[in-house]
Structures are given as structure tokens and as C-alpha cells.
Design an enzyme around this catalytic site. Structure first.
Site, PDB file in Angstrom:
ATOM      1  N   GLY A  10      -6.879  -0.733  -9.167  1.00 12.37           N
ATOM      2  CA  GLY A  10      -7.206  -1.595  -8.041  1.00 12.37           C
ATOM      3  C   GLY A  10      -6.671  -2.993  -8.261  1.00 12.37           C
ATOM      4  N   GLY A  29      -7.281 -10.409 -10.369  1.00 10.31           N
ATOM      5  CA  GLY A  29      -6.232  -9.703 -11.087  1.00 10.31           C
ATOM      6  C   GLY A  29      -6.281  -8.206 -10.867  1.00 10.31           C
ATOM      7  CB  VAL A  77      -8.584  -2.968 -12.524  1.00 17.24           C
ATOM      8  CG1 VAL A  77      -9.381  -2.191 -13.561  1.00 17.24           C
ATOM      9  CG2 VAL A  77      -9.332  -4.231 -12.129  1.00 17.24           C
ATOM     10  CE  LYS A 109     -11.295  -7.517 -12.829  1.00 16.68           C
ATOM     11  NZ  LYS A 109     -10.582  -7.492 -11.534  1.00 16.68           N
ATOM     12  CG  ASP A 122     -15.593 -11.679  -4.324  1.00 16.35           C
ATOM     13  OD1 ASP A 122     -15.835 -11.614  -3.102  1.00 16.35           O
ATOM     14  OD2 ASP A 122     -14.510 -11.348  -4.818  1.00 16.35           O
TER      15      ASP A 122
END
Length: 854
Positions: A576, A581, A583, A597, A690
Site C-alpha cells: 500500500g 510512505g 509499505v 514502511k 489520520d
């Protein structure tokens, strides 16, 4: 057998036999090995009626020869008994010095210990210590008489201590159990066992002031000091797991309670601890190493096998690890918690002050005198009468480098000394004020004087508020006493060990010694811990101990960039991409599957970055993705997480495959628990910032695990002119305060969670823009909330059907759906003060968790 035949003949002749002698002998530990079998064999010759007759009559013509033979047999049997076992039906008497249980290896002795004039406690002590060093006491606060008292293992299984008047002073909770014997083990544990050897009760579960090697220390246990050096009664200093899962030292006196260790001026993580592990288990091993689930670890300076040790909460408030010198029988200190004794709270009582002169001593400040010359626990009393009358003239007497910790009615910053003094004058309750000039000038108004200490290294002064009529000498000298603040029970020699407090003290010549010793101790600990960990993995120990060690020995690793590049096959499989950043999936050398990550916006220097991620790595909750390590080399900043099978929530919730209702509710509840942990049980600054479906991962059982928590701090700390309020979340999940540049609190996560839980209900992205019925646009979220508020005002529940994902075809819980919608709408309120907290959300969801009606 010959004796039994004689008894048989006597029985036939007279019909009665006196059993009183046998019963008396059997109740004494001298006849323990006669055993139940002997009595049962003997009673085979008797009828039930004879047994009753024997108890009610005495056989006066029983020959003295037969009596002497019986006594001789009993004593010969007693001489071969196991000295560490007390069978059921037996007792130990306070009057017989030989009434003892001695462990098989002769390390521990159990019996009656004198604690005063004609006062005794049932205790366990080290056999070979020069002074009788007690490791455990049953009745420390209620001694028994030196005449007639005894402890008995009764026929009903209870272990009972009775005073001379027959009153019960102490007993175990083992009545009506199959207890067959009491046994003193080689590790100092007094246990009650059944016939199969199962432990039904043990002294290790009820420690007094001492923890022995291999004795598990858990959340339900605490070490409590004795009152004074020669007084074994319960004192005021405690060693325990606090409510936040951290091991602490606490003063719990008649007037106040106060924690003083680990360092109270810094947070849990700065002290090298964690409060995220609720296991609450600790242990001292035979090598002199201590491990705890809160990451407290230390080594004895003489670490190694074959040494008898004890960890004791001493009466002076310091926790010390002692080692026994078998040659001299004396104890030496191989580690202690508080290096500066005067930092112990409550040591000198109310108004008292601990000073270095040069040894730590208790003293009274100017204008005060000892309340009770024989007892420093009562502290000092004023030599004047306090008055709020404006007619009473007062002055302030300065004590340099001193403080009374706590009881600040107010704390003021950037204030002058004169203004601070004025504040104290205006407050009738003010008894003194502390003033710190270094850095930002700070003023502390003291309404009570507890935990006083003076040290040349302390950066502030105390100004006592005294009537003008009280004369003091100039310069100010505290009233000297002969009270030594530290323990004087044994010869104390400090070896190469480290303390949770930094080395310090008034005498500068010790600084270099402590510094050198700490470095050597740290190096030794590193090697010892590494070798011990490898050995421990091969040991098969009790399940509880094994789990405790597994928890406290978990590692947070630093990886090299080459290692992670190899593990991810040159970052081939991308899982993803996010704002922080990409992963990638990887497999470590130990075959663990991980998610790696690569951070794009981590600006810190390596040591700062490492400190940040180490803190994040200590966070552990089933609904949070576990971080296993990191890489910080040159410009590379990578984080290594556990791999979660079902990827992120958005991949399943918004896909063609339908996510079932039970899974949706499970995800809503688990995510709430994870955020509640971050907000309410974790560090204050751990705000996710987030919260969105992409950051909620699902394992094989659809248990949610929140990812990327703490990354906001990694992205902004160290950045020039950075402010926390400048961080931004993801459009559609961002709380209104982001745009208004308001200070960011945990309520931004509540807002994001509200959007997510409503998306779980509706099954679509609510952050998308849609056409309004009139002109302009609005988000799906705005319209959804507006429609629900319009339909959900009445008692009708038909609106729920319209609000829930139609792909479920009505297969959902109406009660759970209504609750989730109610919570979601309250979470997305524009006024953050109206939003609920995450712990209240968890509680609300759990109340309808077991609803099975669809």
C-alpha cells in the site's frame, strides 16, 4: 507389633485402654512419624464402642514399663522424621525452641520468632544469617504470647495460629480441603499440600517486606516495610504495581500518600518503563537478576549462582537487594533503588526535613521541633501558633537548596521573588514557598510541608513563613539530630550496580565512583542479559513464569538497511501507499512475515528518530499494529511492523465482496478500543491524526489493528518552525479544527472515527462530494447526517433500514446499527466539546455487543 499385642491383651482383660498419651504424643512434632498408619493399625483391635470408652476412661493399671516402651518407640520414630514437614493434625509450640521446620538444604527455618518482650510471630528466616533475618511473617501486627501459643495444621485442613487464650490470631483459607502436610521448601516457600503434592496454599502469595528468588510478584501483591528497625509491625513504605501497571515505591502514611520512585520529575518512558503492559508480573531469579513486565530490570553487583539473596522494602523507604556472605553471616547491598536517600518521601514526617550531614539525617527546620523524640514518623511541630490575623507579623526564612515536595496550591512561572512572596502572604494557608531561579523563574506556594529534603544539587530554595517573634540563628542551620535516614540493620557495601535515579549526593568524591560503577554495570548487564536470554529459551518452566518472561523479554530491534532490502526482495511487493510512505511485504531471517514502511518525511537525526520509534515500539495493544523494529541509516528511515493478513478495511468495505454485519460491529468496537488505549492509557501525545479505513488493518479473524499511530510525531518533530497544529490528516476524515488552526486534541481522532463508523454502517465512502438537491455540492457525510437527523427524531425505526448498507439485505442488528449511527453522528459534531471520548464510545458499544437479534 509387640506393643499392639500387649494392648490387645489389656483390652480383652479390661475392655478399656487410655489413648490420651498417644493423642498427646501424636499432636507433638516429636511423634510426627508415628503417622496415621500406626494409629489406624492399632485401632483395628478396638470396636467403636471401645474407642468411645477409651476416651472417657483412663486405664489406671497401665504398667509404667509399657508406658516407657511406647514413649521410647515414639521418640525413636520422631528422630527419623523429615524436619521440613508438618503432617496434618500436628502443631508447633512457641515454648519449645526445637519446634521448627527446616528446609532440606538448611537455608530457611520456620518457627516462632521473638519480636519483643514476651511477643512472638510465626515466621520464616534465613538459617545462616548472623542476625535472624526474617523473610516472611504470618502475624506481624498481632504477636502472640510466649506461653501456650501454638500453630497447628488441623484435621479440617486449616493452618491456624492460636494465642495462649485460645483465640485465633491468624489462619489460612484451607479449611475443608484435603491438606495433608505443611512443608518448608528450599526456596523459602511454606506450602500446604494435598496427598498428590498439589499446593493448596503458599506463603509466597502473601509476602511481607521481602521478595525471594523465584517468588512471583504480581498485581495483587505488595512489599510493605516494617515500622522501624526493631519493630516488625506494618510500616508506611510500599513496593507495588501501581494502577498504571508500573512498579513504584510509595509512602502511605497516616496523613498522606506519595509516590517517589521511579523519578517523579520525568515520565514513565524517560524512566525506562512502560505502562502499556497490563500483565503486571515480576520476578527475581537465582542469579540476582530482576525482570518486570513494566521493563524494570536490574542486576545484582555480584550477579551469579550460589548466593542467597533477598529483595527487601526497608523501613527507611529504600528498596534494596541483599546478598548473604555465608562465611560471616552478614548481608551486603548489591543494588538499591534510590541512590539519594533524602529523595524518599515521608522519611522524616510532617514538617521534617532530610539533610546530608554528611550521612542522611532527619532534622526540623527553623521554628519547628520534634513532635516525638522517639519517633520520627510524627515529624516536627511548629513552636508557634498559626494565625490568619492580619495583626500577626511574619517574615520569611530562607533554606537554600531545599524543597518540600507536593502540596502546591499554585505553581507560577516567570514571576519575581517579591511577587512570589506576596502570593504567599495573601494566602492564609501558605506555610512556605519554593522559588526556582534557573531557567524560567518558578514559584510554588506550599500549603503543607511534607517530604522535605535539602541537597547541594537541588536547584531551588524554600522560604518558610514564620511569625516575626520566632528567633532563628543566622545563617540558618537546621536542628541537628542523631537520626540516620538510611537503614542500619546490616553492613552496607554498594557494588557495581546502577540505579533508576541518577547518581548524586552531597559528597563530590563519590560521583566518579558511581559513574564508573554504572558504566561497568551496564556493560556487564548487556552481556549477562544476552547470554541469559539464549539460555532461557531452552528452559521449560511453569507456564505463568514462562508467559511473564516472554512478555518482559520481547525485543525491539534495530535493523540494517541491507537486512530489510533482502527481507523485502529489494522492496518488490508493495502492500500500500500512504501519506507517510509506501509499505512492502517482507520475510525476516527468523521467518517472521513483516510489513516494512519506507518513511518519506522523517526529518530527525538518527538518535532522535530512534528515541521516537522506541517509544512507539513500546506501545502494545491487541487492536494496534505491533512495531517490531526500525532502520535509521543515512537518509533511510524505515519501520518494521507485524504483517496483518486481511490488509486494510477499505479493501473489504468498499469492494464487491460484502463484509458481514458481525464483522463490521467487531471492527467498530476493536478500533474504538485501540484509540481509547492511545488516548486514555497511553502517552498524552499519542494522537493518531489520520484515522481512516486505510489505517485500520484486519487480521485473519477480522480483528482490527490500527496502524500508523505516532507517525505524526515522526513527521513533524525536529522540523524547523514545526507546530503540531500544522499536521494534516486525510481529506474527508479531517476534523474542522484542522482548517481553523485550533490546537489539536484527541477529539480529531474522535471525528475521524465517527466518519469510519458511519461508513461501516452505510458501506460507502462518505467523504465523496455529491450534488445537492438545489445548487452547489455537499459531501456524502453532510447529507447522510442531515437526512438521519431529519428522519430519526420520532419513535419509528424505519429510517434505520435506509441508513444501513443495502447489500446486507436486512441481515444486521437494528439495535447495534442504531447505536453505531448515534455514536457516529455525535463524533462528527463541529463543536469538538460535544464529541464523546473514546472510552465512553467503547462502553456504549460494549453494552450492545451481545445483542444477537438481527
Amino acid at each position: 507389633m509387640e506393643i499392639l499385642l500387649i494392648f490387645k491383651k489389656k483390652k480383652k482383660a479390661t475392655g478399656v485402654v487410655d489413648l490420651m498419651v498417644f493423642e498427646e504424643l501424636y499432636s507433638s512434632h516429636y511423634a510426627l512419624h508415628i503417622g496415621v498408619a500406626f494409629i489406624q493399625q492399632w485401632q483395628k483391635f478396638l470396636s467403636p464402642g471401645d474407642a468411645v470408652a477409651m476416651r472417657s476412661q483412663s486405664y489406671s493399671s497401665l504398667s509404667s514399663t509399657l508406658f516407657l516402651i511406647v514413649i521410647s518407640v515414639c521418640f525413636s520414630l520422631a528422630s527419623s522424621r523429615n524436619p521440613n514437614i508438618l503432617p496434618r493434625g500436628s502443631s508447633l509450640s512457641v515454648e519449645h525452641d526445637s519446634d521448627l521446620l527446616i528446609s532440606a538444604d538448611n537455608t530457611f527455618t520456620c518457627g516462632f520468632c521473638s519480636v519483643g518482650e514476651n511477643a512472638y510471630c510465626f515466621s520464616i528466616w534465613f538459617t545462616n544469617s548472623k542476625e535472624k533475618t526474617v523473610a516472611w511473617m504470618a502475624n506481624r501486627d498481632k504477636p502472640v504470647n510466649g506461653k501456650g501459643s501454638r500453630v497447628s495444621l488441623q484435621q479440617d485442613g486449616a493452618f491456624v495460629l492460636k494465642d495462649v487464650d485460645g483465640s485465633t490470631t491468624w489462619e489460612t483459607n484451607t479449611s475443608s480441603t484435603d491438606v495433608q502436610k505443611a512443608e518448608l521448601l528450599d526456596n523459602g516457600n511454606l506450602v500446604l499440600m494435598d496427598s498428590s503434592g498439589k499446593i493448596l496454599w503458599q506463603s509466597f502469595d502473601f509476602p511481607t517486606d521481602t521478595l525471594l528468588p523465584q517468588q512471583l510478584f504480581t498485581k495483587s501483591k505488595k512489599l510493605i516495610s516494617k515500622l522501624r528497625g526493631g519493630n516488625y509491625a506494618t510500616g508506611y513504605f510500599h513496593f507495588l504495581f501501581d494502577n498504571d501497571n508500573v512498579l513504584r515505591l510509595m509512602y502511605d502514611g497516616p496523613d498522606v500518600s506519595s509516590v517517589y520512585w521511579p523519578n517523579i520529575d520525568t515520565n514513565v518512558f524517560t524512566n525506562g518503563r512502560t505502562n502499556f503492559n497490563s500483565t503486571r508480573i515480576a520476578i527475581l531469579d537465582d542469579m540476582g537478576r530482576f525482570f518486570s513486565s513494566d521493563w524494570m530490570q536490574f542486576n545484582a553487583s555480584d550477579s551469579g549462582s550460589g548466593i542467597k539473596r533477598r529483595l527487601t522494602m526497608d523501613h527507611d523507604g529504600n528498596l534494596r537487594l541483599y546478598s548473604l556472605n555465608n562465611g560471616t553471616g552478614l548481608w551486603t547491598v548489591s543494588w538499591k533503588a534510590v541512590m539519594q536517600q533524602c529523595l524518599v518521601h515521608g522519611l522524616c514526617g510532617r514538617n521534617g526535613m532530610c539533610i546530608y550531614a554528611p550521612e542522611p539525617k532527619c532534622s526540623c527546620p527553623p521554628g519547628y521541633e520534634m513532635d516525638d523524640p522517639s519517633n520520627w514518623n510524627k515529624g516536627c511541630k511548629p513552636r508557634f501558633t498559626r494565625s490568619c490575623s492580619h495583626s500577626q507579623q511574619v517574615r520569611f526564612v530562607k533554606i537554600q537548596h531545599a524543597d518540600f515536595y507536593g502540596f502546591d496550591s499554585s505553581s507560577l512561572t516567570n514571576i519575581s521573588l517579591e511577587s512570589c512572596q506576596t502570593k504567599c502572604l495573601e494566602d492564609c494557608r501558605c506555610q512556605a514557598f519554593g522559588y526556582k531561579l534557573s531557567g524560567d523563574a518558578k514559584c510554588y506556594i506550599k500549603i503543607e510541608l511534607f517530604n522535605g529534603h535539602q541537597s547541594a544539587s537541588f536547584p531551588s530554595d524554600i522560604y518558610l513563613k514564620l511569625p516575626l517573634s520566632i528567633e532563628t540563628s543566622e545563617p540558618i542551620v537546621l536542628n541537628d539530630t542523631n537520626r540516620i535516614c538510611n537503614s542500619s540493620e546490616s553492613t552496607i557495601t554498594i557494588g557495581a550496580s546502577s540505579s533508576m535515579y541518577g547518581a548524586g549526593g552531597k559528597r563530590v568524591r563519590w560521583v566518579y565512583l558511581y559513574s564508573f560503577a554504572s558504566v561497568i554495570g551496564a556493560i556487564e548487564m548487556l552481556f549477562i542479559m544476552s547470554s541469559w536470554w539464549l539460555l532461557f529459551r531452552r528452559r521449560d518452566v511453569h507456564a505463568v513464569v514462562e508467559e511473564g518472561y516472554r512478555v518482559i523479554s520481547s525485543q525491539f530491534m534495530k535493523f540494517t538497511y541491507i537486512e530489510l532490502k533482502k527481507a523485502t526482495k529489494n522492496f518488490r511487493e508493495e502492500l500500500g501507499q500512504g501519506a507517510s510512505g509506501a509499505v512492502f511485504k517482507g520475510v525476516l531471517e527468523d521467518e517472521r512475515v513483516v510489513a516494512v514502511k519506507k518513511l518519506e518525511n522523517a526529518y530527525q537525526m538518527e538518535e532522535v528518530f530512534r528515541a521516537e520509534v522506541s517509544t512507539i515500539g513500546k506501545i502494545n495493544h491487541m487492536n494496534l499494529v505491533r512495531m517490531w523494529g526500525f532502520c535509521s541509516e543515512s537518509r533511510h528511515r524505515l519501520l518494521v511492523y507485524e504483517y496483518v493478513e486481511n490488509k486494510s478495511l477499505d479493501k473489504l468495505l468498499f469492494a464487491e465482496n460484502i463484509l458481514g454485519w458481525k464483522e463490521r460491529f467487531k471492527i467498530a468496537l476493536g478500533s474504538a478500543k485501540g484509540l481509547a488505549y492511545l488516548h486514555h492509557e497511553c502517552l498524552e501525545w499519542v494522537i493518531h491524526c489520520d484515522v481512516k479505513p486505510e489505517n485500520i488493518l484486519l487480521d485473519g479473524d477480522f480483528e482490527p489493528k490500527i496502524s500508523d499511530f505516532g507517525l505524526a510525531k515522526l513527521s513533524q518533530r525536529g522540523r524547523k518552525n514545526s507546530e503540531f497544529s500544522r499536521i494534516r490528516g486525510t481529506k474527508g476524515y479531517m476534523a474542522p479544527e484542522w482548517a481553523l488552526n485550533l490546537p489539536i486534541t484527541a477529539k480529531v481522532d474522535v471525528y475521524g472515527y465517527g466518519v469510519v463508523i458511519l461508513e461501516l454502517v452505510k458501506g460507502i465512502r462518505l467523504s465523496n462530494w455529491v450534488e445537492e438537491d438545489g445548487e452547489g455540492q455537499e459531501t456524502e457525510l453532510t447529507r447522510f447526517v442531515r437526512v438521519i437527523k431529519g428522519k430519526g427524531q420520532g419513535e419509528e425505526t424505519a429510517w434505520i433500514e435506509d441508513a444501513v448498507d443495502t447489500r446486507l439485505n436486512g441481515q444486521f442488528s437494528r439495535i447495534q446499527a442504531a447505536k453505531m449511527i448515534e455514536i457516529g453522528i455525535s463524533c462528527v459534531e463541529e463543536d469538538r466539546n460535544k464529541r464523546p471520548t473514546m472510552d465512553s464510545i467503547v462502553q456504549a458499544l460494549m453494552e450492545c455487543e451481545d445483542v444477537s437479534r438481527i
